[in-house]
Design an enzyme around this catalytic site. Structure first.
Site, short mmCIF file in Angstrom:
data_model
loop_
_atom_site.label_atom_id
_atom_site.label_comp_id
_atom_site.label_asym_id
_atom_site.label_seq_id
_atom_site.Cartn_x
_atom_site.Cartn_y
_atom_site.Cartn_z
N HIS A 1 0.83 -1.22 0.00
CA HIS A 1 0.00 0.00 0.00
C HIS A 1 0.86 1.26 0.00
O HIS A 1 1.92 1.32 0.62
CB HIS A 1 -0.99 0.00 1.17
CG HIS A 1 -0.36 -0.10 2.54
ND1 HIS A 1 0.01 1.01 3.25
CD2 HIS A 1 -0.08 -1.16 3.33
CE1 HIS A 1 0.49 0.64 4.43
NE2 HIS A 1 0.46 -0.67 4.50
N ASP B 1 -0.37 4.30 0.99
CA ASP B 1 -0.78 5.24 2.02
C ASP B 1 -0.10 4.96 3.35
O ASP B 1 0.42 3.86 3.59
CB ASP B 1 -2.30 5.24 2.19
CG ASP B 1 -2.85 3.88 2.59
OD1 ASP B 1 -2.29 2.85 2.15
OD2 ASP B 1 -3.84 3.83 3.35
N ASP C 1 5.99 0.50 7.42
CA ASP C 1 4.61 0.21 7.06
C ASP C 1 4.12 1.17 5.97
O ASP C 1 3.44 2.13 6.28
CB ASP C 1 3.74 0.34 8.32
CG ASP C 1 2.32 -0.09 8.11
OD1 ASP C 1 2.04 -0.76 7.11
OD2 ASP C 1 1.46 0.26 8.95
N GLU D 1 -5.03 1.15 2.20
CA GLU D 1 -4.98 0.01 3.12
C GLU D 1 -5.14 0.45 4.57
O GLU D 1 -5.67 -0.30 5.39
CB GLU D 1 -3.66 -0.75 2.94
CG GLU D 1 -3.59 -2.10 3.65
CD GLU D 1 -3.14 -2.02 5.09
OE1 GLU D 1 -3.29 -3.02 5.82
OE2 GLU D 1 -2.62 -0.96 5.53
N GLU D 2 -4.68 1.68 4.88
CA GLU D 2 -4.71 2.13 6.27
C GLU D 2 -6.11 2.56 6.73
O GLU D 2 -6.28 2.99 7.87
CB GLU D 2 -3.72 3.28 6.46
CG GLU D 2 -2.25 2.88 6.31
CD GLU D 2 -1.76 1.93 7.40
OE1 GLU D 2 -2.57 1.52 8.26
OE2 GLU D 2 -0.56 1.60 7.38
#
Length: 451
Positions: A74, A76, A106, A136-137
């Site tokens: 991801h 984001d 991350d 994704e977050e």
């Protein structure tokens, strides 16, 4: 800097903060940067948007087999309070051997490893589909969820996938353990609502929804969920026992976590279901009893434990509080063999003294979305980390950073896993090409389409 460190630094300088409202700055600039790097390497990127600036990139690299492997990550990141950080969270600064910034672990570091490997021009042993996704977050609605619903053809032939939260080194004394994620708990984000009778705050309440909700939230927070030992977690504990040379008593796991705190971190969060109240919203004036009150709860449940989890939540809520899902995803699991064995072998080829073990994540990833279209997922973002670095503390934490040497190790492990003819000596490939000095503004050859 090496190629992988430069790419990681460039990505970290692009602010892709996702505050969960769907109205952040968006991932488009990062997607365009990724597309530019792929285009330079002769890999055609396809860009699409689920909403303005919520952009994802997918590309396919042909290999020796059309049984495709998906590598997804991801773009984001979660918010960062600049005042709390030693180094600005969107500086991408390289200091003391680490790349610093929100998303270093991350998961822009992992994206950088994937891109650095792809730019080497190595032919893979099987078709590869690379996906760099938005959102994704939050719920994944604008990213992986949109991709599998509207662009499923891009994942044709993919049977397995790798992504974040696995393959990192975890030190316990003199033992270097590499947890490889084979599953993750299900997600049940819930909005709770209590309804009552509005009135003056000075008078006896007829039916105060704030009080009713507060009691329900307290019951949830205080609940002690029972241990539910799934087969995947049982195998993890067994292999940890072998790696550490000490038996771990399955009947006394809470005590064993106290005895083996380092190893215990790997399984303490997946022994039970959980539910944590996270948000409260009630009232608009101190002397007015409102008619409604709301709260949010982050619920997680082990694979196969959905019904037990929901029945317990309903009992704890009581008859006057209702729930609705903000996001709901089933727990997922994959076999600890087959691709798992290949992932373990790739790690051991670079670190022969390491001990790969299966692992279950407490949280969730985009693997849940891809599971809906039949793609089995594994958490595998290989990193060799120094013993003193708190890997789990880096996730959504302050002063997030990733060692440059760890990223270079990850590129070599990916080469062992992916390349049709991988390097034969540990550490032989370090990825020393130089990427662009600053984020690219061009979308590359793929162009941008709305989805």
């Amino acid at each position: 800097m090496t190629d992988v460190a430069t790419i990681c630094s460039d990505l970290l300088r692009i602010d892709t903060t996702n505050d969960g409202t769907g109205d952040g700055p968006g991932e488009r600039r990062a997607a365009e940067y990724v597309a530019g790097l792929l285009d330079e390497a002769g890999i055609e990127p396809i860009l699409f948007e689920s909403a303005p600036r919520r952009t994802s990139v997918v590309a396919r690299i042909p290999g020796d087999s059309d049984d495709a492997l998906l590598i997804h990550g991801h773009l984001d990141v979660v918010p960062a309070d600049t005042s709390e950080w030693r180094i600005h969270p969107f500086s991408g600064e390289v200091l003391d051997g680490c790349v610093h910034g929100r998303g270093a672990v991350d998961m822009k570091g992992t994206l950088a490893m994937t891109l650095a490997w792809a730019r080497q021009g190595r032919r893979p042993k099987r078709d590869l589909v690379l996906a760099f996704l938005a959102d994704e977050e939050a719920t994944g609605e604008y990213g992986a969820g949109h991709a599998v619903e509207r662009h499923r053809d891009l994942f044709e032939g993919c049977s397995e996938a790798i992504s974040e939260s696995g393959g990192f080194s975890w030190h316990d004394g003199g033992t270097r353990i590499y947890p490889i994620a084979v599953g993750e708990r299900g997600t049940a984000w819930m909005r709770l609502t209590a309804r009552g009778v509005a009135g003056h705050g000075s008078k006896p309440a007829v039916d105060n929804p704030v009080a009713e909700l507060a009691r329900a939230v307290a019951r949830i927070a205080d609940h002690r969920w029972p241990v539910r030992l799934t087969p995947e977690v049982a195998r993890l504990i067994d292999e940890l026992s072998q790696a550490l040379g000490t038996p771990i008593d399955l009947e006394r796991l809470d005590e064993e976590i106290e005895r083996l705190p380092r190893a215990g971190i790997l399984f303490k969060g997946v022994l039970r279901n959980s539910a944590n109240p996270t948000m409260l919203d009630a009232g608009y004036k101190v002397n007015v009893i409102p008619g409604t009150a709301e709260a949010h709860v982050d619920g997680r449940f082990l694979p196969g434990m959905r019904e037990e989890f929901l029945a317990t939540i309903d009992r704890l809520l009581g008859p006057k509080v209702t729930r609705e899902f903000v996001s709901f995803e089933e727990g997922v699991s994959s076999p600890a063999d087959g691709l798992f064995d290949d992932l373990a072998a790739a790690l051991l080829a670079e670190d022969p003294t390491g001990r790969p073990v299966p692992y279950v994540m407490t949280g969730g990833t985009d693997a849940k979305s891809f599971a809906r279209i039949g793609i089995r997922g594994y958490g595998f973002a290989p990193l060799l980390l120094p013993p003193g670095l708190d890997y789990f503390g880096m996730f959504h934490g302050v002063d997030e950073r990733v060692p440059v040497e760890g990223l270079e190790f990850g590129v070599r492990v990916l080469d062992r896993l992916l390349a049709a003819e991988p390097a034969t000596e540990p550490g032989a490939r370090s990825g020393t090409e130089t990427a662009a000095d600053s984020p690219t503004e061009s979308a590359g050859a793929g162009g941008l389409t709305s989805g």
